[in-house]
Scaffold this motif. Structure first.
Motif, PDB file in Angstrom:
ATOM      1  N   SER A 265     -53.785 -51.571  29.837  1.00 51.17           N
ATOM      2  CA  SER A 265     -52.921 -50.412  29.572  1.00 51.17           C
ATOM      3  C   SER A 265     -51.528 -50.871  29.175  1.00 51.17           C
ATOM      4  N   GLY A 266     -50.649 -49.892  28.965  1.00 47.29           N
ATOM      5  CA  GLY A 266     -49.297 -50.218  28.524  1.00 47.29           C
ATOM      6  C   GLY A 266     -48.365 -50.661  29.632  1.00 47.29           C
ATOM      7  N   GLY A 267     -48.774 -50.545  30.894  1.00 48.05           N
ATOM      8  CA  GLY A 267     -47.879 -50.938  31.977  1.00 48.05           C
ATOM      9  C   GLY A 267     -48.576 -50.971  33.319  1.00 48.05           C
ATOM     10  N   ARG A 268     -47.858 -51.496  34.293  1.00 47.91           N
ATOM     11  CA  ARG A 268     -48.367 -51.574  35.656  1.00 47.91           C
ATOM     12  C   ARG A 268     -47.574 -50.613  36.537  1.00 47.91           C
ATOM     13  N   ARG A 269     -48.284 -49.850  37.333  1.00 44.04           N
ATOM     14  CA  ARG A 269     -47.651 -48.757  38.069  1.00 44.04           C
ATOM     15  C   ARG A 269     -46.716 -49.246  39.169  1.00 44.04           C
ATOM     16  N   ILE A 270     -45.578 -48.577  39.265  1.00 42.21           N
ATOM     17  CA  ILE A 270     -44.643 -48.754  40.375  1.00 42.21           C
ATOM     18  C   ILE A 270     -44.638 -47.447  41.157  1.00 42.21           C
ATOM     19  N   LYS A 271     -45.002 -47.503  42.401  1.00 36.69           N
ATOM     20  CA  LYS A 271     -45.096 -46.295  43.225  1.00 36.69           C
ATOM     21  C   LYS A 271     -44.586 -46.655  44.623  1.00 36.69           C
ATOM     22  N   ARG A 272     -43.317 -46.344  44.848  1.00 33.58           N
ATOM     23  CA  ARG A 272     -42.682 -46.705  46.121  1.00 33.58           C
ATOM     24  C   ARG A 272     -41.612 -45.672  46.450  1.00 33.58           C
ATOM     25  N   ALA A 273     -41.389 -45.464  47.725  1.00 33.09           N
ATOM     26  CA  ALA A 273     -40.471 -44.389  48.146  1.00 33.09           C
ATOM     27  C   ALA A 273     -39.311 -44.913  48.979  1.00 33.09           C
ATOM     28  N   LEU A 274     -38.190 -44.208  48.872  1.00 30.19           N
ATOM     29  CA  LEU A 274     -37.050 -44.394  49.765  1.00 30.19           C
ATOM     30  C   LEU A 274     -37.079 -43.264  50.792  1.00 30.19           C
ATOM     31  N   ILE A 275     -36.923 -43.591  52.066  1.00 32.69           N
ATOM     32  CA  ILE A 275     -36.933 -42.574  53.128  1.00 32.69           C
ATOM     33  C   ILE A 275     -35.478 -42.185  53.423  1.00 32.69           C
ATOM     34  N   ILE A 276     -35.119 -40.963  53.068  1.00 36.64           N
ATOM     35  CA  ILE A 276     -33.743 -40.486  53.228  1.00 36.64           C
ATOM     36  C   ILE A 276     -33.641 -39.649  54.511  1.00 36.64           C
ATOM     37  N   LYS A 277     -32.623 -39.923  55.302  1.00 35.27           N
ATOM     38  CA  LYS A 277     -32.380 -39.114  56.502  1.00 35.27           C
ATOM     39  C   LYS A 277     -32.088 -37.670  56.114  1.00 35.27           C
ATOM     40  N   SER A 278     -32.796 -36.746  56.719  1.00 38.37           N
ATOM     41  CA  SER A 278     -32.597 -35.333  56.364  1.00 38.37           C
ATOM     42  C   SER A 278     -31.209 -34.849  56.755  1.00 38.37           C
ATOM     43  N   THR A 279     -30.624 -35.408  57.795  1.00 41.13           N
ATOM     44  CA  THR A 279     -29.292 -34.963  58.246  1.00 41.13           C
ATOM     45  C   THR A 279     -28.179 -35.369  57.293  1.00 41.13           C
ATOM     46  N   SER A 280     -28.475 -36.301  56.368  1.00 38.70           N
ATOM     47  CA  SER A 280     -27.435 -36.734  55.424  1.00 38.70           C
ATOM     48  C   SER A 280     -27.450 -35.902  54.138  1.00 38.70           C
ATOM     49  N   ILE A 281     -28.426 -34.994  54.000  1.00 34.32           N
ATOM     50  CA  ILE A 281     -28.521 -34.154  52.800  1.00 34.32           C
ATOM     51  C   ILE A 281     -27.581 -32.950  52.960  1.00 34.32           C
ATOM     52  N   LYS A 282     -26.801 -32.673  51.909  1.00 34.09           N
ATOM     53  CA  LYS A 282     -25.799 -31.588  52.023  1.00 34.09           C
ATOM     54  C   LYS A 282     -25.491 -31.006  50.651  1.00 34.09           C
ATOM     55  N   PHE A 283     -24.850 -29.807  50.676  1.00 35.97           N
ATOM     56  CA  PHE A 283     -24.326 -29.225  49.454  1.00 35.97           C
ATOM     57  C   PHE A 283     -23.077 -29.997  49.036  1.00 35.97           C
ATOM     58  N   LEU A 284     -22.853 -30.087  47.727  1.00 32.31           N
ATOM     59  CA  LEU A 284     -21.680 -30.795  47.218  1.00 32.31           C
ATOM     60  C   LEU A 284     -20.535 -29.814  46.953  1.00 32.31           C
ATOM     61  N   ASN A 325     -23.540 -19.608  49.839  1.00 33.74           N
ATOM     62  CA  ASN A 325     -23.764 -18.504  48.898  1.00 33.74           C
ATOM     63  C   ASN A 325     -23.938 -19.018  47.473  1.00 33.74           C
ATOM     64  N   GLY A 326     -24.865 -18.402  46.754  1.00 35.33           N
ATOM     65  CA  GLY A 326     -25.068 -18.759  45.359  1.00 35.33           C
ATOM     66  C   GLY A 326     -25.797 -20.076  45.184  1.00 35.33           C
ATOM     67  N   ARG A 327     -25.659 -20.574  43.962  1.00 35.14           N
ATOM     68  CA  ARG A 327     -26.318 -21.836  43.638  1.00 35.14           C
ATOM     69  C   ARG A 327     -25.361 -22.993  43.855  1.00 35.14           C
ATOM     70  N   ASN A 328     -25.946 -24.147  44.258  1.00 38.42           N
ATOM     71  CA  ASN A 328     -25.140 -25.340  44.525  1.00 38.42           C
ATOM     72  C   ASN A 328     -25.924 -26.582  44.135  1.00 38.42           C
ATOM     73  N   MET A 329     -25.198 -27.628  43.956  1.00 35.50           N
ATOM     74  CA  MET A 329     -25.815 -28.936  43.807  1.00 35.50           C
ATOM     75  C   MET A 329     -25.820 -29.649  45.160  1.00 35.50           C
ATOM     76  N   THR A 330     -26.838 -30.463  45.375  1.00 39.47           N
ATOM     77  CA  THR A 330     -26.904 -31.276  46.598  1.00 39.47           C
ATOM     78  C   THR A 330     -26.785 -32.749  46.236  1.00 39.47           C
ATOM     79  N   ASN A 331     -26.321 -33.521  47.187  1.00 36.34           N
ATOM     80  CA  ASN A 331     -26.244 -34.962  46.938  1.00 36.34           C
ATOM     81  C   ASN A 331     -27.635 -35.568  46.749  1.00 36.34           C
ATOM     82  N   PHE A 332     -28.626 -34.975  47.398  1.00 35.64           N
ATOM     83  CA  PHE A 332     -30.006 -35.462  47.279  1.00 35.64           C
ATOM     84  C   PHE A 332     -30.539 -35.210  45.857  1.00 35.64           C
ATOM     85  N   GLY A 333     -30.286 -33.995  45.322  1.00 31.02           N
ATOM     86  CA  GLY A 333     -30.739 -33.667  43.969  1.00 31.02           C
ATOM     87  C   GLY A 333     -30.030 -34.501  42.915  1.00 31.02           C
ATOM     88  N   VAL A 334     -28.721 -34.722  43.110  1.00 35.02           N
ATOM     89  CA  VAL A 334     -27.965 -35.532  42.151  1.00 35.02           C
ATOM     90  C   VAL A 334     -28.455 -36.978  42.183  1.00 35.02           C
TER      91      VAL A 334
END
Length: 435
Positions: A265-284, A325-334
């Motif tokens: 095939s055209g490449g070899r798969r990379i499939k790995r995760a970072l475990i982020i603490k849920s308490t560090s996720i916030k609105f920006l 209230n309303g829409r916001n960006m989160t540090n996790f999404g960014v």
């Protein structure tokens, strides 16, 4: 002078010299045997010289290596032995002219030797074709050894039948009749061979495994390249250079992983995760967004996204005094968007295949943020270097987004917490005393 008179030449000579009957006969036999052996060696040497010269001339006229394989597998040697044995068998009755009672016994021995040499000759021819076919790209990954082994098993079986027929003086029909009666026993004895043969055919026809494929069969500790496929087993050279042998039949009866699809095939798969603490996720907040705009990979994205969210909140008349209230960006999404942009500009990533950063189901440890993409380089060593390069960067980038990675506390963490609590306790006691 015919051969019979020639065979008794020395007998007549010794009789004329006055030798006794028995001495003359024995002396005549010994001299004739010496002459026969000499002639056999001479014919063998001349034939080998002739065939070798013929192959050398043929090699100069052709580019194929078939003649080299003929020589390497001793085809010329076995062929000259066969011709020499035919010569001996033809001349030996004349040599034993005075020992007629030995002719049948000697003939039986020569016939048995001829059958064995003939089988070796057939084997050398087959090995020559195997080596030649292996030199062709279209046959390099085919289990040719399996078919040769099956053919040789039947060849040896037929050879033994002929030998038994010669020793017992019975016809082949009698042996084949008896063989039918014991076929069940034979099937039981050659069960593994038959299963291996069937498996080899299925593996070859279905193109399940080829020589050179990287396969993983955890049940048998195999994880490496297939180096040989024969009638009874498949040899796998593991990445620690150990050799694992797997019965061929297990390739169709058990499950295993073949990495050929990844290799072609055209490449070899990379499939790995970072475990982020849920308490560090916030609105920006606005100032935090402005700070993140300094990161060049996502500055344009943040600008456009901020305008889109602001327009929506104004249209919907959202009260932004409360951040929820309303829409916001989160540090996790960014951060997720940053990873996408980083992978898209990474030179080792195949842009024509899937590039995705996805959020997995929350776990007791935190929120897995999985990177799913493919590297251009499929070589294991280079592949691991690419993964290390990517995750070195991402692990170092996490704090820039005010996120934290999950990891279990260590002894130093407990000691630091204990020291902090002890220090606070001492400060409280000193404060009470001072008051």
């Amino acid at each position: 002078m015919d051969l019979n008179n020639l065979a008794r030449y020395f007998y007549t000579l010794f009789k004329d010299l006055g030798w006794g009957e028995n001495y003359a006969v024995v002396a005549n036999l010994v001299i004739n045997l010496i002459i026969l052996i000499f002639l056999a060696f001479l014919i063998n040497a001349l034939l080998r010289k002739f065939f070798t010269t013929f192959l050398d001339r043929l090699a100069k006229r052709t580019k194929t290596k078939f003649d080299d394989f003929l020589y390497q597998n001793k085809v010329i040697k076995h062929l000259t032995h066969l011709v020499t044995l035919f010569f001996i068998r033809w001349l030996l009755p004349k040599v034993l002219i005075d020992f007629a009672y030995l002719r049948n016994e000697v003939k039986v021995v020569i016939d048995i030797i001829t059958i064995v040499i003939l089988i070796w000759f057939i084997r050398s021819i087959l090995l020559t074709f195997k080596d030649f076919l292996k030199s062709l790209n279209s046959f390099k990954d085919k289990p040719i050894e399996s078919y040769i082994q099956v053919f040789m098993i039947f060849t040896w079986l037929i050879g033994f039948l002929f030998i038994f027929s010669i020793l017992t003086g019975k016809s082949m029909v009698d042996f084949l009749t008896a063989l039918g009666a014991v076929s069940a026993i034979i099937l039981l004895i050659f069960k593994d061979t038959i299963l291996g043969f069937v498996a080899s055919i299925q593996v070859s026809v279905n193109d399940t495994v080829r020589i050179g494929d990287w396969i993983t069969m955890e049940k048998y500790g195999a994880d490496g390249d297939v180096i040989e496929i024969n009638l009874s087993s498949v040899k796998v050279r593991n990445f620690d250079n150990t050799i694992t042998t797997i019965p061929t039949y297990y390739l169709i009866s058990d499950s295993f992983k073949n990495w050929r699809g990844m290799s072609v095939s055209g490449g070899r798969r990379i499939k790995r995760a970072l475990i982020i603490k849920s308490t560090s996720i916030k609105f920006l907040k606005e100032d935090e967004v402005e700070k993140l705009k300094k990161i060049q990979l996502i500055s344009t994205y943040l600008q456009d996204r901020q305008q889109e969210i602001s327009s929506f909140n104004q249209q919907q008349n959202r009260d932004k005094n409360v951040l929820l209230n309303g829409r916001n960006m989160t540090n996790f999404g960014v951060f997720r968007k940053y990873i996408d942009e980083y992978l898209n500009q990474h030179s080792a990533i195949n842009k024509e295949m899937m590039i995705m950063t996805r959020q997995l189901e929350p776990t007791p440890q935190g929120i897995p943020l999985e990177i799913y993409t493919f590297s251009k380089d499929k070589v294991w060593k280079n592949y691991e270097h690419i993964i290390a390069d990517i995750f070195d960067h991402l692990l170092a980038a996490v704090p820039y987004f005010d996120l934290e990675l999950f990891e279990y506390p260590t002894g130093k963490d407990f000691l630091r917490e204990f020291s902090s609590q002890k220090s606070e306790k001492n400060m409280d006691e000193n404060s009470i005393k001072n008051n």
